[in-house]
Design an enzyme around this catalytic site. Structure first.
Site, PDB file in Angstrom:
ATOM      1  N   SER A   1      30.135  31.884  38.631  1.00  0.00           N
ATOM      2  CA  SER A   1      31.633  32.786  38.235  1.00  0.00           C
ATOM      3  C   SER A   1      31.254  34.319  38.582  1.00  0.00           C
ATOM      4  O   SER A   1      30.335  34.484  39.674  1.00  0.00           O
ATOM      5  CB  SER A   1      32.511  32.601  37.122  1.00  0.00           C
ATOM      6  OG  SER A   1      33.495  32.820  37.650  1.00  0.00           O
TER       7      SER A   1
ATOM      8  N   LYS B   1      56.058  47.009  31.509  1.00  0.00           N
ATOM      9  CA  LYS B   1      55.484  48.185  31.435  1.00  0.00           C
ATOM     10  C   LYS B   1      53.649  47.020  30.151  1.00  0.00           C
ATOM     11  O   LYS B   1      53.644  47.592  29.609  1.00  0.00           O
ATOM     12  CB  LYS B   1      55.866  49.612  30.548  1.00  0.00           C
ATOM     13  CG  LYS B   1      54.946  49.955  29.914  1.00  0.00           C
ATOM     14  CD  LYS B   1      53.676  50.850  31.030  1.00  0.00           C
ATOM     15  CE  LYS B   1      52.365  51.346  30.214  1.00  0.00           C
ATOM     16  NZ  LYS B   1      51.684  52.112  30.556  1.00  0.00           N
TER      17      LYS B   1
END
Length: 337
Positions: free
Chosen positions: A149, A201
């Site tokens: 990765s 949020k």
């Protein structure tokens, strides 16, 4: 209020109190205490030192840079507890020194990492390409047990990538995870009160299920980072988008498979890679060195404090809790954080 709720509140208060004490002590010992001791002892050492691995021509040198552990910027928080591993600011300092040091003619990047943060991986990639473009210094990569990765992301711009036959690499993709403990909290009578300025949020809040709209927003963001990852490999390995995406589905592979699909060039251990870059760039008599980190007196005392507390499993667990980010974020990472 029933007994279970009282127990839950007492436990929560105890955990909060302990964490405040540990954080305060930790900040004192890692910050002002160590610095004050260094000043008192008149320490003037620089943060970078060099260890010669092979003697040779000092004006024509090969630098060996090590990326060992999760590529994540946690500052210097882990050092007090004696945990070793990757230090992002220290590694970026090494890269800057490589760029400025005219005696360094070539670099071997030894990677033993499952990857890490998207931002940190991109920062390393950008710095390596900057060095290549502005100085012409070549980078060869020596992959260790794992270079997956983000560990592959930072290797992609190298002129050549070497693996061991059993190296774990690949895992090309992006992941973002969080924990939902809402039902567990409800079972013990813990209520969460959230006041927010907009509907998204508290996205990925650990106290509730994610909505489909939220999942779509995050997926779009991850897809964008994934495409950037693919572009990095396309450019670094001279592959087409189709060739990259054929293996960029998150799969892990060994070194033999990586060579077969052009994600790596050849097999070899670190010493083989050093010899190869010396041969390829006419550096047969070059000095080979790696960087180290000079420790001031304060840091040495911190190490003594660590030996007093003991580097047992419990201490390591506390260190992990203190140094890892609690907020979910995008990662180029293979395996669990």
């Amino acid at each position: 209020m029933n007994t279970k709720r009282w127990i839950a509140l007492v436990v929560a208060a105890a955990v909060l109190g302990i964490s405040l004490v540990i954080n305060s002590a930790f900040a004192f010992l890692q910050g002002g205490f160590s610095e004050s001791v260094d000043e008192l002892m008149g320490s003037t050492q620089t943060s970078l030192s060099e260890t010669v691995m092979e003697d040779g021509d000092f004006n024509n040198r090969v630098a060996v840079l090590n990326v060992d552990g999760v590529i994540q910027d946690t500052g210097d928080a882990a050092s007090f507890f004696g945990t070793t591993g990757y230090n992002h600011s220290f590694f970026m300092e090494q890269l800057e020194n490589i760029k400025e040091d005219t005696s360094v003619k070539a670099v071997v990047l030894a990677v033993n990492s499952p990857g890490g943060g998207v931002v940190e991986s991109a920062e390393i990639y950008d710095k390596i390409t900057e060095i290549q473009e502005e100085t012409g210094k070549p980078f060869y990569v020596s992959m260790g047990a794992i270079a997956a990765s983000g560990g592959y992301y930072i290797a992609a711009p190298a002129e050549k990538i070497f693996v061991n036959e059993e190296t774990l690499t690949g895992s090309i993709g992006v992941i973002m995870q969080s924990v939902n403990y809402g039902e567990l909290a409800e079972r013990y009578g813990v209520d969460f009160v959230t006041i927010k300025s907009g509907p998204y949020k508290d996205i990925m809040s650990p106290t509730r299920d994610m909505t489909e709209d939220e999942r779509a927003l995050l997926q779009e963001m991850l897809d964008d980072s994934y495409e950037s990852f693919v572009d990095v490999i396309e450019e670094g390995r001279s592959m087409t988008e189709e060739e990259v995406k054929a293996v960029a589905d998150g799969r892990i592979m060994n070194g033999r498979q990586a060579v077969e699909v052009n994600l790596a060039d050849d097999f070899g251990f670190e010493e083989d890679v050093i010899e190869q870059i010396k041969t390829d760039f006419d550096l047969g008599n070059a000095e080979v060195f790696q960087y180290g980190n000079d420790q001031g007196w304060g840091s040495l005392l911190s190490m003594k404090v660590n030996s007093f507390f003991g580097n047992d499993l419990e201490t390591q667990m506390i260190s992990k809790l203190l140094t890892e980010y609690s907020s979910p974020r995008m990662m180029y990472l293979y395996g669990d954080k």
